[in-house]
Scaffold this active site. Sequence first.
Site, PDB file in Angstrom:
ATOM      1  N   TYR A 248      24.924 -20.014 -30.126  1.00  0.00           N
ATOM      2  CA  TYR A 248      25.209 -20.996 -29.847  1.00  0.00           C
ATOM      3  C   TYR A 248      24.709 -21.915 -30.760  1.00  0.00           C
ATOM      4  O   TYR A 248      23.587 -21.536 -32.052  1.00  0.00           O
ATOM      5  CB  TYR A 248      23.384 -20.599 -28.442  1.00  0.00           C
ATOM      6  CG  TYR A 248      23.766 -20.035 -27.707  1.00  0.00           C
ATOM      7  CD1 TYR A 248      23.195 -20.754 -26.746  1.00  0.00           C
ATOM      8  CD2 TYR A 248      24.175 -19.075 -27.671  1.00  0.00           C
ATOM      9  CE1 TYR A 248      22.854 -20.812 -25.545  1.00  0.00           C
ATOM     10  CE2 TYR A 248      24.429 -18.249 -25.845  1.00  0.00           C
ATOM     11  CZ  TYR A 248      24.222 -19.442 -24.586  1.00  0.00           C
ATOM     12  OH  TYR A 248      23.415 -18.958 -23.675  1.00  0.00           O
TER      13      TYR A 248
ATOM     14  N   HIS B 148      23.818 -21.198 -12.544  1.00  0.00           N
ATOM     15  CA  HIS B 148      24.460 -20.818 -13.616  1.00  0.00           C
ATOM     16  C   HIS B 148      23.543 -19.464 -13.888  1.00  0.00           C
ATOM     17  O   HIS B 148      22.839 -19.289 -13.353  1.00  0.00           O
ATOM     18  CB  HIS B 148      23.988 -21.582 -14.809  1.00  0.00           C
ATOM     19  CG  HIS B 148      24.198 -20.869 -15.798  1.00  0.00           C
ATOM     20  ND1 HIS B 148      25.639 -20.674 -16.638  1.00  0.00           N
ATOM     21  CD2 HIS B 148      23.749 -19.975 -17.255  1.00  0.00           C
ATOM     22  CE1 HIS B 148      25.605 -20.317 -17.707  1.00  0.00           C
ATOM     23  NE2 HIS B 148      24.448 -20.130 -17.891  1.00  0.00           N
TER      24      HIS B 148
ATOM     25  N   MET C 117      21.154 -14.612 -17.192  1.00  0.00           N
ATOM     26  CA  MET C 117      20.878 -16.051 -16.354  1.00  0.00           C
ATOM     27  C   MET C 117      20.690 -15.750 -15.289  1.00  0.00           C
ATOM     28  O   MET C 117      21.303 -15.084 -14.453  1.00  0.00           O
ATOM     29  CB  MET C 117      21.103 -16.800 -17.690  1.00  0.00           C
ATOM     30  CG  MET C 117      21.293 -17.027 -18.557  1.00  0.00           C
ATOM     31  SD  MET C 117      21.505 -18.751 -19.331  1.00  0.00           S
ATOM     32  CE  MET C 117      20.974 -18.286 -21.026  1.00  0.00           C
TER      33      MET C 117
END
Length: 499
Positions: free
Chosen positions: A138, A320, A395
């Site tokens: 990230y 998502h 997630m």
Amino acid sequence: MFPADVIVGGVKDGQTYFKDYHTTAHAPPTVDQSQDWFLIAGKETASGTILTFVRKLNTCDTADDIVITADTTRVIFSYHPDDVTSGIPYHGATRRGAKSVMLLSSSLTADDVQLPSDIVTFDFLADNYHVPSDTTTYACKTFQLPALGSKHHMIKYEPIITPGNELNVHHMVIFRCPKHVLNHYEFRCDNYTNTPKEVADCMIMSFIAWAVGGKTFYYPPDVGFSLGTDADPDFFIMETHYDNPLARSDIVDSSGIRITMTPTLRTHDAGLFLFGMSVSSMHVIPPMETDFLSKVICSSKLLEKAIPAEGIKAFAILQHSHLLGKEMATRLYRNGSELKPLAVDKHYDFNYQDMRYLSEERTIYPTDTLELNCVYDSSHKRNITLGGLSTHDEMCEAFILYYPRMPIDYCSSFPLYNTITNDVAHIYSQVKSWDWADPAVRAKFRSAVENSLYYQHTFGDTYAFMANTTSKDNSAAHPYIEPPDTQCQHISGSTQDRK
């Protein structure tokens, strides 16, 4: 190609052949008794064979045909160098492929939208970023929006992906900062403890969300995201998730997102609402499960603090999850009963995520409750999977575009596992050593989640709006039932009638 609805066709000596098939196993397909695909045209050119054909979304031939829905659809194809007019020979290992598509996508395209002549653009781009050889990275970078001089509406955003990196740039989220920041930063944001304190408040307020497979997004003609006023953000952070399963060290990336703005204002100011499971070890997915359900709840006790009495209008959504994701649904409850879900995707594809328009705008009132369902297939896993940022963590999130903008930016929840432990912060240490190969153990955990209380938390600009509550999931009381397709109730058994 199983299970599948299959067409076999081609052009031989100027004549088109075409037939409706289906599969019953991993074997050559079988001809349908009811021929429900219809050929419009066929031709052979120097570049290949072109067939155009049509079918009802629901043919009522439930034995052999698959109903075409708004879900992600997996299209598979194969071809043979020779005409196939009798029998179906194997096409070979290289003459085949697959692609996820939205057959019923209602997304606007450039042909649907006439942009005003006074547009301006701004690019949020990485600058020759050398992606680490880690399988997941990230990377965060800050941006200052130039002074616009007056209120503008963002009416479009589009991904700009460095050629060759299409499969490595997994998703990008641009966060807006609630205050002006003096310094600029580039930093690894795999762990939020690495975030500079000056911009820590920025990482909760989403401005744009894009994921792999996503295309250019156009706001509806009467809606735009406000920029340029004293109350609007001018400082942003772009978070890019790089997926690097081969641990390459030679990836250099300058991908990002371009926004299009106009001073020709629209009627409504849009907002982006992030609704999801807390990204932490409190999100636990057991192994060896084919359909494990995680739920996220945002109850009316929180929504009523921000949504106006007349409600907000949701018009698009991006759902998502990660590699274990199988199905996703964003559900809406009113007065104790479930309404038609905002979005359902029974064929979620990790590599095909897009901001999708709803088939119609949906009103969310302050007395409503939102629920997000994520179904996971962990049948190949032998250990538990936790919530986290890595591709191999999980997630459960939904980004909802709506108008008019409200003071809530984010609503998260997680189960308290109250039938297992009173120390929810250490739920992972409680369950990691369980014998997950034992079906009774997995059943015990499913029961604990199904009967759990849910902690819920919302916040908004600079944490000025914060609230939390604890409640039990009551969604099973009056579930939504899809109305039957009336056209199929009057269909007789004959092939001609089914056509």
